[in-house]
Write a protein that holds these residues in place. Sequence first.
Motif, short mmCIF file in Angstrom:
data_model
loop_
_atom_site.label_atom_id
_atom_site.label_comp_id
_atom_site.label_asym_id
_atom_site.label_seq_id
_atom_site.Cartn_x
_atom_site.Cartn_y
_atom_site.Cartn_z
N ARG A 2 0.82 -1.22 0.00
CA ARG A 2 0.00 0.00 0.00
C ARG A 2 0.85 1.26 0.00
O ARG A 2 0.41 2.31 -0.48
N ARG A 3 2.05 1.17 0.52
CA ARG A 3 2.94 2.33 0.54
C ARG A 3 3.73 2.45 -0.75
O ARG A 3 4.04 3.56 -1.19
N ARG A 4 4.04 1.33 -1.38
CA ARG A 4 4.95 1.36 -2.52
C ARG A 4 4.25 1.26 -3.88
O ARG A 4 4.86 1.56 -4.90
N LEU A 5 3.01 0.80 -3.89
CA LEU A 5 2.30 0.64 -5.15
C LEU A 5 1.09 1.57 -5.21
O LEU A 5 0.43 1.81 -4.19
N ASN A 6 0.80 2.06 -6.39
CA ASN A 6 -0.40 2.86 -6.60
C ASN A 6 -1.56 1.90 -6.85
O ASN A 6 -1.86 1.54 -7.99
N LEU A 7 -2.20 1.50 -5.78
CA LEU A 7 -3.26 0.51 -5.88
C LEU A 7 -4.59 1.12 -6.29
O LEU A 7 -5.61 0.42 -6.36
N ARG A 17 -2.16 0.10 -13.94
CA ARG A 17 -0.87 -0.37 -13.43
C ARG A 17 -1.01 -1.75 -12.81
O ARG A 17 -0.15 -2.62 -12.97
N ILE A 18 -2.11 -1.94 -12.06
CA ILE A 18 -2.33 -3.25 -11.44
C ILE A 18 -2.47 -4.33 -12.51
O ILE A 18 -1.91 -5.43 -12.39
N THR A 19 -3.19 -4.01 -13.58
CA THR A 19 -3.39 -4.98 -14.66
C THR A 19 -2.07 -5.44 -15.26
O THR A 19 -1.81 -6.64 -15.40
N VAL A 20 -1.23 -4.48 -15.62
CA VAL A 20 0.05 -4.83 -16.24
C VAL A 20 0.92 -5.61 -15.26
O VAL A 20 1.55 -6.61 -15.62
N PHE A 21 0.94 -5.17 -14.01
CA PHE A 21 1.76 -5.84 -12.99
C PHE A 21 1.32 -7.29 -12.83
O PHE A 21 2.13 -8.22 -12.89
N ALA A 22 0.02 -7.50 -12.62
CA ALA A 22 -0.48 -8.85 -12.36
C ALA A 22 -0.34 -9.75 -13.59
O ALA A 22 0.02 -10.93 -13.47
N ARG A 23 -0.62 -9.22 -14.77
CA ARG A 23 -0.50 -10.03 -15.98
C ARG A 23 0.95 -10.37 -16.28
O ARG A 23 1.26 -11.46 -16.78
N ARG A 24 1.83 -9.44 -15.97
CA ARG A 24 3.26 -9.67 -16.21
C ARG A 24 3.78 -10.88 -15.44
O ARG A 24 4.58 -11.66 -15.97
N ASP A 66 -7.44 -8.18 -13.83
CA ASP A 66 -8.47 -7.25 -14.32
C ASP A 66 -8.32 -5.86 -13.71
O ASP A 66 -9.17 -4.99 -13.91
N GLY A 67 -7.23 -5.67 -12.93
CA GLY A 67 -6.97 -4.36 -12.35
C GLY A 67 -7.56 -4.14 -10.98
O GLY A 67 -7.41 -3.05 -10.41
N HIS A 68 -8.20 -5.16 -10.42
CA HIS A 68 -8.82 -5.02 -9.11
C HIS A 68 -7.92 -5.59 -8.01
O HIS A 68 -7.08 -6.46 -8.25
N LEU A 69 -8.15 -5.10 -6.81
CA LEU A 69 -7.50 -5.61 -5.61
C LEU A 69 -8.56 -6.35 -4.82
O LEU A 69 -9.56 -5.76 -4.41
#
Length: 307
Positions: A249-254, A259-266, A300-303
């Motif tokens: 939560r401090r280091r990622l723009n959740l 950004r979440i989509t690319v991170f998780a798919r990667r 899908d970009g969700h947390l």
Amino acid sequence: MTRGVLLGPQRLHPIVDKAADMLGIDGRIAAVTAGWQEREAEDQELCAALGNRAVNLMLHARAETAFREDPELFAAHRAKQDRLRQLQDLYRLRLASHLKAARRVQQAQAPRDLIESELEEAVQAIRLLDAHHVVKTQHIQKDFDRKVKPLERPAVVKQLKEIEAILAGCAGVAIAGGHVAVLYNRLRLFDLGPRLADLPIIAWSAGAMVVSSRIVLFHDSPPQGRGNAEVLEGGLGLFPGVVPLPHARRRLNLQDPGRITVFARRFAPATCVALDERCFIHFEGPRWSAGTNTFQLRTDGHLVALH
């Protein structure tokens, strides 16, 4: 079958004692605080949290002793680390353009099906680069092992015998955070991955990162430089299938689904897990479960909560 609990940061809200209970650790616990470097021995709070039954393996100090006793080993190790840093710099250059391309595809004005198709190709290019980088780091590490043979050198053998004697009297291992590269290098120097695999492991912050199959460095808004998540090395591989993200939560723009989509798919099919205070993942061999308020970054970009 490796058993363990991976935790978020422990400084403000420690739950290492609960993790030890989850794993049924009844006896002494070998502590690894090498990531703290020169402050390695300042483990009083950790020992107290573990019920004053921790024995510090002092891996950082042991490595420094081995380096002093064997200058050739020290020089070769430093040369290896220099080469790894140079490789990391080159990887970052390539990675920046790959990530920029993926973000520009996401923001393009085009039919959704075309964007989705091209985004998958862009993410696949990042995956291939990450995999290539891990292979290159492994080649450098294996070349060092082949030429230098650290585990056959008297200075290392002496320390390793003492480490093994301590581990023989312990019922579990606790791996703290700190400087992730230093922590990983000390564990690797003494080949502790296979030596720890039969003991229940509690690991948090950088410790959780190094025991996974890929050490992923991340910070969307660092004090300096680009905020691009990057793979450092392959990790010890004791707990595969997840990408631990301490201080998420401090280091990622959740709040940014793109950004979440690319991170998780990667990093798929591995599960990207946000490990903040009081969060944990409990492993029983290849099977794992997550604690309350432990979240996954989804493709899908969700947390979403894992519990």
